[in-house]
Design a protein around this motif. Sequence first.
Motif, PDB file in Angstrom:
ATOM      1  N   ASN A 275     -19.895  31.803 -12.644  1.00  0.00           N
ATOM      2  CA  ASN A 275     -20.520  31.032 -11.568  1.00  0.00           C
ATOM      3  C   ASN A 275     -19.770  29.707 -11.480  1.00  0.00           C
ATOM      4  O   ASN A 275     -19.678  28.981 -12.470  1.00  0.00           O
ATOM      5  N   VAL A 276     -19.224  29.378 -10.333  1.00  0.00           N
ATOM      6  CA  VAL A 276     -18.345  28.211 -10.227  1.00  0.00           C
ATOM      7  C   VAL A 276     -19.109  26.893 -10.351  1.00  0.00           C
ATOM      8  O   VAL A 276     -18.502  25.841 -10.581  1.00  0.00           O
ATOM      9  N   GLY A 277     -20.439  26.921 -10.195  1.00  0.00           N
ATOM     10  CA  GLY A 277     -21.210  25.681 -10.305  1.00  0.00           C
ATOM     11  C   GLY A 277     -20.809  24.686  -9.232  1.00  0.00           C
ATOM     12  O   GLY A 277     -20.802  24.999  -8.033  1.00  0.00           O
ATOM     13  N   ASP A 278     -20.432  23.463  -9.649  1.00  0.00           N
ATOM     14  CA  ASP A 278     -20.018  22.416  -8.707  1.00  0.00           C
ATOM     15  C   ASP A 278     -18.501  22.330  -8.586  1.00  0.00           C
ATOM     16  O   ASP A 278     -17.961  21.335  -8.102  1.00  0.00           O
ATOM     17  N   THR A 279     -17.817  23.376  -9.027  1.00  0.00           N
ATOM     18  CA  THR A 279     -16.351  23.391  -9.004  1.00  0.00           C
ATOM     19  C   THR A 279     -15.827  23.429  -7.575  1.00  0.00           C
ATOM     20  O   THR A 279     -16.340  24.159  -6.728  1.00  0.00           O
ATOM     21  N   LYS A 280     -14.785  22.652  -7.318  1.00  0.00           N
ATOM     22  CA  LYS A 280     -14.083  22.697  -6.033  1.00  0.00           C
ATOM     23  C   LYS A 280     -12.807  23.500  -6.233  1.00  0.00           C
ATOM     24  O   LYS A 280     -11.837  23.016  -6.811  1.00  0.00           O
ATOM     25  N   PRO A 282      -9.390  25.803  -5.094  1.00  0.00           N
ATOM     26  CA  PRO A 282      -8.358  25.678  -4.056  1.00  0.00           C
ATOM     27  C   PRO A 282      -8.836  26.322  -2.760  1.00  0.00           C
ATOM     28  O   PRO A 282      -9.671  27.239  -2.777  1.00  0.00           O
ATOM     29  N   SER A 283      -8.325  25.851  -1.634  1.00  0.00           N
ATOM     30  CA  SER A 283      -8.810  26.287  -0.320  1.00  0.00           C
ATOM     31  C   SER A 283      -8.762  27.802  -0.160  1.00  0.00           C
ATOM     32  O   SER A 283      -9.650  28.400   0.471  1.00  0.00           O
ATOM     33  N   GLU A 284      -7.744  28.459  -0.748  1.00  0.00           N
ATOM     34  CA  GLU A 284      -7.634  29.909  -0.586  1.00  0.00           C
ATOM     35  C   GLU A 284      -8.669  30.672  -1.407  1.00  0.00           C
ATOM     36  O   GLU A 284      -8.854  31.880  -1.222  1.00  0.00           O
ATOM     37  N   LEU A 285      -9.379  29.969  -2.317  1.00  0.00           N
ATOM     38  CA  LEU A 285     -10.382  30.624  -3.150  1.00  0.00           C
ATOM     39  C   LEU A 285     -11.771  30.016  -2.986  1.00  0.00           C
ATOM     40  O   LEU A 285     -12.705  30.412  -3.684  1.00  0.00           O
ATOM     41  N   ASN A 286     -11.928  29.083  -2.072  1.00  0.00           N
ATOM     42  CA  ASN A 286     -13.190  28.356  -2.000  1.00  0.00           C
ATOM     43  C   ASN A 286     -14.351  29.185  -1.448  1.00  0.00           C
ATOM     44  O   ASN A 286     -15.474  28.698  -1.359  1.00  0.00           O
ATOM     45  N   PHE A 287     -14.094  30.437  -1.070  1.00  0.00           N
ATOM     46  CA  PHE A 287     -15.180  31.319  -0.644  1.00  0.00           C
ATOM     47  C   PHE A 287     -15.936  31.897  -1.847  1.00  0.00           C
ATOM     48  O   PHE A 287     -17.025  32.445  -1.704  1.00  0.00           O
ATOM     49  N   ILE A 288     -15.378  31.766  -3.045  1.00  0.00           N
ATOM     50  CA  ILE A 288     -15.999  32.341  -4.237  1.00  0.00           C
ATOM     51  C   ILE A 288     -17.035  31.382  -4.813  1.00  0.00           C
ATOM     52  O   ILE A 288     -16.747  30.219  -5.090  1.00  0.00           O
ATOM     53  N   LYS A 289     -18.243  31.862  -4.990  1.00  0.00           N
ATOM     54  CA  LYS A 289     -19.305  31.110  -5.665  1.00  0.00           C
ATOM     55  C   LYS A 289     -19.674  31.774  -6.992  1.00  0.00           C
ATOM     56  O   LYS A 289     -19.868  31.105  -7.998  1.00  0.00           O
ATOM     57  N   THR A 290     -19.813  33.096  -6.950  1.00  0.00           N
ATOM     58  CA  THR A 290     -20.065  33.862  -8.173  1.00  0.00           C
ATOM     59  C   THR A 290     -19.155  35.082  -8.173  1.00  0.00           C
ATOM     60  O   THR A 290     -18.798  35.609  -7.118  1.00  0.00           O
ATOM     61  N   MET A 291     -18.808  35.531  -9.374  1.00  0.00           N
ATOM     62  CA  MET A 291     -17.979  36.735  -9.496  1.00  0.00           C
ATOM     63  C   MET A 291     -18.360  37.481 -10.772  1.00  0.00           C
ATOM     64  O   MET A 291     -18.548  36.873 -11.826  1.00  0.00           O
ATOM     65  N   THR A 292     -18.493  38.785 -10.645  1.00  0.00           N
ATOM     66  CA  THR A 292     -18.771  39.647 -11.788  1.00  0.00           C
ATOM     67  C   THR A 292     -17.749  40.769 -11.815  1.00  0.00           C
ATOM     68  O   THR A 292     -17.512  41.416 -10.795  1.00  0.00           O
ATOM     69  N   ILE A 293     -17.135  40.983 -12.962  1.00  0.00           N
ATOM     70  CA  ILE A 293     -16.172  42.068 -13.131  1.00  0.00           C
ATOM     71  C   ILE A 293     -16.582  42.878 -14.355  1.00  0.00           C
ATOM     72  O   ILE A 293     -16.818  42.320 -15.429  1.00  0.00           O
ATOM     73  N   ASP A 376     -22.781  37.691  -5.169  1.00  0.00           N
ATOM     74  CA  ASP A 376     -24.015  38.492  -5.197  1.00  0.00           C
ATOM     75  C   ASP A 376     -24.069  39.534  -4.088  1.00  0.00           C
ATOM     76  O   ASP A 376     -25.082  39.673  -3.394  1.00  0.00           O
ATOM     77  N   GLY A 377     -22.982  40.270  -3.890  1.00  0.00           N
ATOM     78  CA  GLY A 377     -22.999  41.393  -2.970  1.00  0.00           C
ATOM     79  C   GLY A 377     -22.242  41.194  -1.677  1.00  0.00           C
ATOM     80  O   GLY A 377     -22.116  42.136  -0.890  1.00  0.00           O
ATOM     81  N   GLN A 378     -21.707  40.001  -1.421  1.00  0.00           N
ATOM     82  CA  GLN A 378     -20.931  39.809  -0.190  1.00  0.00           C
ATOM     83  C   GLN A 378     -19.624  40.594  -0.222  1.00  0.00           C
ATOM     84  O   GLN A 378     -19.123  41.015   0.819  1.00  0.00           O
ATOM     85  N   GLY A 379     -19.104  40.772  -1.401  1.00  0.00           N
ATOM     86  CA  GLY A 379     -17.908  41.591  -1.565  1.00  0.00           C
ATOM     87  C   GLY A 379     -18.063  42.460  -2.786  1.00  0.00           C
ATOM     88  O   GLY A 379     -18.307  41.949  -3.882  1.00  0.00           O
ATOM     89  N   VAL A 380     -18.000  43.786  -2.622  1.00  0.00           N
ATOM     90  CA  VAL A 380     -18.138  44.685  -3.764  1.00  0.00           C
ATOM     91  C   VAL A 380     -17.013  45.705  -3.734  1.00  0.00           C
ATOM     92  O   VAL A 380     -16.516  46.088  -2.668  1.00  0.00           O
ATOM     93  N   GLY A 381     -16.615  46.132  -4.925  1.00  0.00           N
ATOM     94  CA  GLY A 381     -15.574  47.136  -5.019  1.00  0.00           C
ATOM     95  C   GLY A 381     -15.754  47.951  -6.277  1.00  0.00           C
ATOM     96  O   GLY A 381     -16.239  47.454  -7.295  1.00  0.00           O
ATOM     97  N   ARG A 427     -14.504  33.626   5.911  1.00  0.00           N
ATOM     98  CA  ARG A 427     -14.198  32.470   5.078  1.00  0.00           C
ATOM     99  C   ARG A 427     -12.888  32.640   4.314  1.00  0.00           C
ATOM    100  O   ARG A 427     -12.461  31.729   3.606  1.00  0.00           O
ATOM    101  N   LEU A 428     -12.271  33.813   4.443  1.00  0.00           N
ATOM    102  CA  LEU A 428     -11.015  34.064   3.737  1.00  0.00           C
ATOM    103  C   LEU A 428      -9.872  33.289   4.389  1.00  0.00           C
ATOM    104  O   LEU A 428      -9.931  32.934   5.570  1.00  0.00           O
TER     105      LEU A 428
END
Length: 485
Positions: A275-280, A282-293, A376-381, A427-428
């Motif tokens: 979870n990125v928390g309050d992290t800023k 880079p612009s090309e990745l700023n659409f990510i808020k949470t990620m699970t792998i 949380d489900g906006q992008g799944v693979g 947002r990509l």
Amino acid sequence: MSIKKKILASVAVASALWVGTTTYVSENTEQYLNNYVEKTNKIYANNGMKISLLSFEKGFMTSHAKVSLDFVNSEMKKELEKILKLPIVMEYEIENGPLLLKDGLSVGASRINSKIKISDLLVDKEEFKKVVKDDIVFDTTMLIDFQNTIDYRAKSNQIIAEENQTKITIEPLKIDGKIDGETLAGTMNMLTKGIYGEMGEKGEIKLENVTLNANITKFFDNGFYLGDFTMGVEKLTLHNPNESQEIKNAKVKAVMHIKESGSELVDTNFGIDFNVGDTKLPSELNFIKTMTINYGLNGTKMGAWLAFQDTVKEVQKRQKTIIEKLSSTKDEKERQNALIELMKIQHKFENKMLLLLSDFLVKDKTTFDLNANINDGQGVGSFDVKYIGDEQLPKTIEELTVKVQQELLNWIKLNVNIELDKALVNRLPQDVQSQLAMAIMTGMLQDNNSSYGFNATYEPNKLIINGQDKSSMIMLLKALQAQGL
């Protein structure tokens, strides 16, 4: 018999039982420690370590023991002796049960206490204390019950290390858990409220509420084990004034599960949550808020894992010997020969791993799966592969290489599924959106109203993409396969 005599008789009987039990416990504690040392050495023998019970002074209420930790690999020992006083000798005070009175009333076979100062283990104690002024002290307590279960607790003081412009602070470590004295399986929980690093102009790092939890369900003689493991950081901050990006109040959790599945099969699964928390970002990745792998290799042979463990240990042992030679010689020819030997070991290891890989596989049982989830489900693979090939594969690199080139596409069933929410796609970065637009035009991505999706299933001689039969593409895939691509 009067009440007074009954009371006195009861006290006498209880006292006799207590004395007898305490004497029995003190008589058997030494044998218990010897058994524990023997089992521990059996598990960690390939790590070059050996534990010995140096002495045992039997007492009625309290006994004392000295245990040593040494290294049997001569090259390893030679290097470690530059830092550590070997063998490392640890002293233990053993309170004999069944009634344990120190540190609060408890019932058990025995309670073992020890205190270790790290500086006492070091060759250059004074130099260490210039950096770690308050030393590092570990207090440990082990309560052994009558079922041979060890309930242990350990804690450290706050650790502060300072050198030049760098200061590292580790809040007190707290460790607790339970171990089966017979099998050594058990649990371990570790917590520190914070690890902080101040590096002057290079910035700072903060890790808050760092946890490590382990539940080992089975140990094997060569050190391989089954169990569940979790590591977490509640807040992670990394700031470097020389960099425009920083990590702030991020949350990280990693998990690993290794368990038996069916007869002589093993499932292994790994995962990480971020979870990125309050992290800023880079612009090309700023659409990510949470990620699970998550990914897993399931339905593999237990025997192959044990062989893999033995191979890794043997390679590590040989690599350590050569690396130690590299660090101890200044002769250029000797260094070159050592480097060549390292490369040979690496090459042999890679070949051995390739052959071992075929030993892992079980027809219609072995699967590999990879799953990812963004926001949380906006992008799944998901990516799932099942092995349906031969039970027995070639035992030489040459034969295995030929067979892979000829038959790989006949060995697998495959399913790939990707779905991207349109809100996420918008947002990509623009160049990524352009590529997705091309994929939509060619039908590789299909419009599912609120999302874009891709699905492909494959089995020998049949390929379906987004519901359409694309089996004609298999001939091209086989041609690429035959060329080693």
